[in-house]
Structure formats: C-alpha cells, structure tokens
Write an enzyme that holds these catalytic residues in place. Sequence first.
Site, PDB file in Angstrom:
ATOM      1  N   ALA A 282       0.858  -1.190   0.000  1.00  0.00           N
ATOM      2  CA  ALA A 282       0.000   0.000   0.000  1.00  0.00           C
ATOM      3  C   ALA A 282       0.888   1.231   0.000  1.00  0.00           C
ATOM      4  CB  ALA A 282      -0.918   0.001   1.220  1.00  0.00           C
ATOM      5  N   ALA A 283       0.441   2.284  -0.700  1.00  0.00           N
ATOM      6  CA  ALA A 283       1.203   3.533  -0.752  1.00  0.00           C
ATOM      7  C   ALA A 283       0.229   4.693  -0.816  1.00  0.00           C
ATOM      8  CB  ALA A 283       2.133   3.553  -1.968  1.00  0.00           C
ATOM      9  N   ALA A 284       0.516   5.750  -0.056  1.00  0.00           N
ATOM     10  CA  ALA A 284      -0.383   6.899   0.001  1.00  0.00           C
ATOM     11  C   ALA A 284       0.421   8.180  -0.098  1.00  0.00           C
ATOM     12  CB  ALA A 284      -1.208   6.847   1.274  1.00  0.00           C
ATOM     13  N   SER A 285      -0.160   9.286   0.360  1.00  0.00           N
ATOM     14  CA  SER A 285       0.448  10.595   0.143  1.00  0.00           C
ATOM     15  C   SER A 285       1.660  10.836   1.028  1.00  0.00           C
ATOM     16  CB  SER A 285      -0.589  11.698   0.376  1.00  0.00           C
ATOM     17  OG  SER A 285      -1.106  11.609   1.685  1.00  0.00           O
ATOM     18  N   ILE A 286       1.702  10.241   2.216  1.00  0.00           N
ATOM     19  CA  ILE A 286       2.781  10.525   3.160  1.00  0.00           C
ATOM     20  C   ILE A 286       3.739   9.351   3.327  1.00  0.00           C
ATOM     21  CG2 ILE A 286       3.261  11.046   5.606  1.00  0.00           C
ATOM     22  CD1 ILE A 286       0.724  12.707   5.633  1.00  0.00           C
ATOM     23  N   GLY A 287       3.248   8.130   3.184  1.00  0.00           N
ATOM     24  CA  GLY A 287       4.123   6.974   3.359  1.00  0.00           C
ATOM     25  C   GLY A 287       3.572   5.741   2.690  1.00  0.00           C
ATOM     26  N   GLN A 288       4.338   4.645   2.765  1.00  0.00           N
ATOM     27  CA  GLN A 288       3.922   3.378   2.183  1.00  0.00           C
ATOM     28  C   GLN A 288       4.089   2.277   3.223  1.00  0.00           C
ATOM     29  OE1 GLN A 288       6.702   3.537  -1.139  1.00  0.00           O
ATOM     30  NE2 GLN A 288       7.948   1.907  -0.249  1.00  0.00           N
ATOM     31  N   LYS A 306       4.954   0.980   8.384  1.00  0.00           N
ATOM     32  CA  LYS A 306       4.660   2.186   7.596  1.00  0.00           C
ATOM     33  C   LYS A 306       5.903   3.070   7.573  1.00  0.00           C
ATOM     34  CE  LYS A 306       1.569   5.284   9.049  1.00  0.00           C
ATOM     35  NZ  LYS A 306       0.251   5.968   9.214  1.00  0.00           N
ATOM     36  N   ASP A 441      -9.969  11.190  10.076  1.00  0.00           N
ATOM     37  CA  ASP A 441      -9.798  10.747   8.698  1.00  0.00           C
ATOM     38  C   ASP A 441     -10.931   9.796   8.328  1.00  0.00           C
ATOM     39  OD1 ASP A 441      -9.020   9.728   6.269  1.00  0.00           O
ATOM     40  OD2 ASP A 441      -6.955   9.324   6.852  1.00  0.00           O
TER      41      ASP A 441
END
Length: 600
Positions: A282-288, A306, A441
């Site tokens: 998984a990967a998002a805006s701040i970390g993976q 993370k 969130d």
Amino acid sequence: MSGWARVASGLGRVASSGANRISHGILSNDPQSALSRASRHLPELVESMIVKSGGAAVVQKQSSYVDRQQPEDISRNETRSTSNDAIAVGTSGADASVSQKDISSPLIHQSASQHESSKDIPSNPKSESETAEYITTYDDEDEKNHLPEGSAVPSTRISRAFGFASLGAGLALGTAAEFARRTLGGSSSNNNNGSLVLSNDANAQRLSDSLRRMRGAAMKLGQMLSIQDESIAPPALTNALVQVRKGAEAMPTHQLMQQLNDQWGDQDKWKERIDVEERPFAAASIGQVHRATLLTSGDQKKVAVKVQYPGVANSIESDLSNLSMLVKASGLSPPGLFLDNVIRVGREELKVECDYRREAENHRRFEQLISSDSGLVKDRFVVPDVIEEFSTDRILVTAYVRGGTIDKVIDLDQDERNRIGKAIMRLTMLELFVWRFMQTDPNWGNFLYDVRTRTTYLIDFGAARDYDEDFVRGYLNIVKANADQDEKALFDESIRMGFLTGEENSIMLEAHKLSGYCLGEPFQSYEPYNFKTSRITSRISEHGAVFLKHRLTPPPEEVYTLHRKLAGAYNLCIKIGAIISCRDLLDEVIEHFETKDRSL
C-alpha cells in the site's frame, strides 16, 4: 463551482497566458513559432516556482515528473489498491478525501457521487459462508501481490518546485492543444482556457500522474479534488483522479533502504531482528506500508511497517505555498472559501500526520478507550498493538491483521450491516462528545472487517485530535437543535459559537437552517433511519454554493476536521445500506453531560 474545483480551474488560469500565445501560433499555421514560445514558458514557470520555494534559480536537466508516465504501473496500482489485504497501520489517507464543501461549510458538505449509490447495495446479499470463502481466497491471493517500484520521491524544495512548474507547463501545452482542436473543429461551446485545462483526458492524466509522483501535500490536493461531484468537476478529471485517491507510486528500493537505515541504524544489525519485504502493498500521500516478520519473537510475528517518504515532512510549507500561489494568482478563490484558513488548517494537519511518534501515542490512547467501552468490545471493535521496539519518528510498526475494508460488508445480510453501521455511528458520537478525542480521517480503509470473526479493526490515527469541552457542548446543542428543528436554538448557538455573525442575509440564514436540519435528520426519531434512500449528504451539499457566496465569517477551526469525519460516517452508512435508529445515540451523549453536570 465548489472550492477545490475552483482550485483546479485556477491551474488553467495561471497557465492561460502562455497557452493563448501557443494557441495563436498553432491557429496561424506557425507551429514552429508556437513550439518556440512553449519552450520559453517552461523556464519562466520553473524559475517562478523555485523563487517562491526559497531555492536558487538553478535547474539541473532532468526528466519531467509529468512526462515520466508508466501506464502499466498505474494499472497495477489501481487494481492493487482495491484489495482486501489488511494492515494495522494506516496509509495516511490514501482514500481519504475532503471536498472543499466539507471544510468550508458550517455543516457537513461532501460529494455523494463517489459513495451515495443505491446500486452498491445488493438485492440478494451473499450468504456468510459464500462471503467468507470469497474474502479468504482474495486474501490468500493478495499475499503474493506488491506494488511496482515507482519514481523517486522528489525530496528537496527545488525538485518539488520543478515538479509544480513542469505540471504548469504541461497543462499550458495541453490547454493550447485542446483550444486549437476545438477552434479548428468549429466548436464555440467553451473558449475559456481556465475551464479547458482539465476538461481533456491528456491534461487530467498529467495532473493525476504528477501528483502521484510528488506525494506529500501535492497529492493531498489531488485527494481533495478526487471526491468532487461529477456535476462540478469535468468527467475527464473525475476519472483520472480516482487513481490519486487510491494511492501513490511506491518509492524505489534505494530510497526505502535509506529511510530504514536512517531510522533503524546499521542495516546488517536490524536485518537480524526484522525481515521487511522490499515492495510495499500500500502507498499513500505521506508513506507506504510493507509486510514484515519479527525475527526476535519465537513465533515470528507478522507486522505492518509504515515508512514515511523522504522529504515529505520538510516540504509541507513549500508545497502549500506553491498551491496557495496558484489559487490566488488565478483570482478564483471566492470570499466564502477563506483560503488562508483552509491552508493554515491543512498545514497543521499535515505536520501532525508526519509525526509518527505522536501517531503511536494516539494509537495507544484509542486502544485504551475502545477496550474500556463494553459496547464496542461487544461489537468486536479492536485496535492492533503498536510495536514500540521498531517505531520511530518516521516509521510506525504495528501488529498485522487481515480483513477487507469496511465497505465490503455490503455483501453481508442486513442485520450485520445494521450492527456495523450503528457501531460506527456510536463510535463517532463517543469520540466527539464523550472522549473529546477523534480520529478525523474518514477513509474507509481505516476500518478493516474480518468476516471470519466479524471483528472490525481500527487503524491509522495520524489525524486524531482533541476538542475543547466548550466547543463540544456547544456543538451538541446545535445537533440537538437540528434534530428537534428548533430554529431559535440553532441560530442562538450558531452565533455564540461563531458559525454566524448575526448580520447574515436571509439567503444565508435559510441555507444554514436547512442544511442543519438535514444534518440532524438521523437523530429526529427513534424509528430506523434509512441511510441508503436518504440522499442525506448530497442534500446537505446542495447549500454549498450559498455558503461560499454569502458567508461573512469562517467557521470555527475545529469544524474543518470534524465535518469531514461526520460526512465519512454518514457516507459509510449509505454505502453499506444501514437502516438504524440514531436518536438513542444522541440521548446517550446528552445523558453523559447531564450526569457530569449533576456530579459537580
């Protein structure tokens, strides 16, 4: 047009001057002149962004983040991000999106187009055994999947400024081409470059790809844009930004190892204690996030790791400065948007989310609160453990759990969906009114449901915050006034809390009242409320344009995050088709305050 749709349109206005000149060159059968002009605009954009971000006006030759597209990676990322794989740490809101309607309104505003659809509710739900077999098979298959390696994360101010400048130049060229195509084709329906900029597939894809490569605050903007109603955002933009909401590119292995070594020390030593899979799931805006195995435990415990992208925490100021400059330069920020407030709140929120030690503290705090509530324990709500030994400022490690994102329960029977929906609504009420500590969130991926045990795991507490008791008491009065449709109580408390000044015109007051009454609908009666057929969030959002035009004061700061969470809870109940009574939940929190007051 909504606030963030105006931001998107503003990108076109910023680039429109160059696009006009390029377009005239094409239309005058002088393509060489047009290309020459285009090449001259890129350095101007680059230099402007670099000066704004405080760097030297020197740009080394490198590939544009816009043009280094990897369609096969995007396709795999999109497929991968919809998996049922579970993780105990969140991915910094890969799916969590805030429309400007959410954070600019004194009441909830969120587009319903992405979530509020009755067709998502099956008329013949799968049996429990069929669903369990499906998810088990999916989980087993998913264990083998990883995200492909993406481009390096731009980690300096200059490299990120170059990314913004490259995006602006690419949009200018794309706008010019679209303008020429429509003009040569005899179309006069839209000759405004500001609206043309994101109405074609190529430019929309440029924006999506660029934000996914830059990550950080830039990608957060894309997540905000991605939840816009299709009636507000162009279809091409809506479709392209679905990829932004689903996740970022994974950083290359060399950047991952650099981050791990920076936080954990000597690589040979930490590899003796923990085995981390090189590719994330998984990967998002701040970390993976990576799967890993603790080698120091006798049972080789599975954990989720993370890892924050390099430079993201230090680029918040420059990213938001560049984004703010784009909006203000376009002149498309309406008075009711109060852009400076939005940017300020966004800045503070991003800074908090980048502090993984603080997130670990939030995580432990929620674990204690939830485990001490008998109702949530009965409903099998669980917060996985933080693994202290390996958690640092930029790495968060927790127990690894399996399950699907909570919206997948649409395949279960009505009773189970009702149980989950009511438990989530009760959790939301407890967070705000009783604990005064809320995870803000609304990403559905932060609720993981294990169909085998009917357990709901709660993860990702980077966006958690406290609320002042005076604010909470006042907001409870507003919710009760809305539920009772008490106009006088609503306006009196709204003025006292700062939602209104008392000088608003009748148009604004009527919109405030109607959207408030809509917000209080689920709490009006003890009868079950059908979220699926209510269209509650879309009806609330209908008043957004009035707020942007007629509001005289920004809402209290707490509302920017609170209404995002409330909209998320409502939309989740819509998604799973919950039909539940909510008035008793309001009674519970009112009784909490009455009991507290009696004890004083």
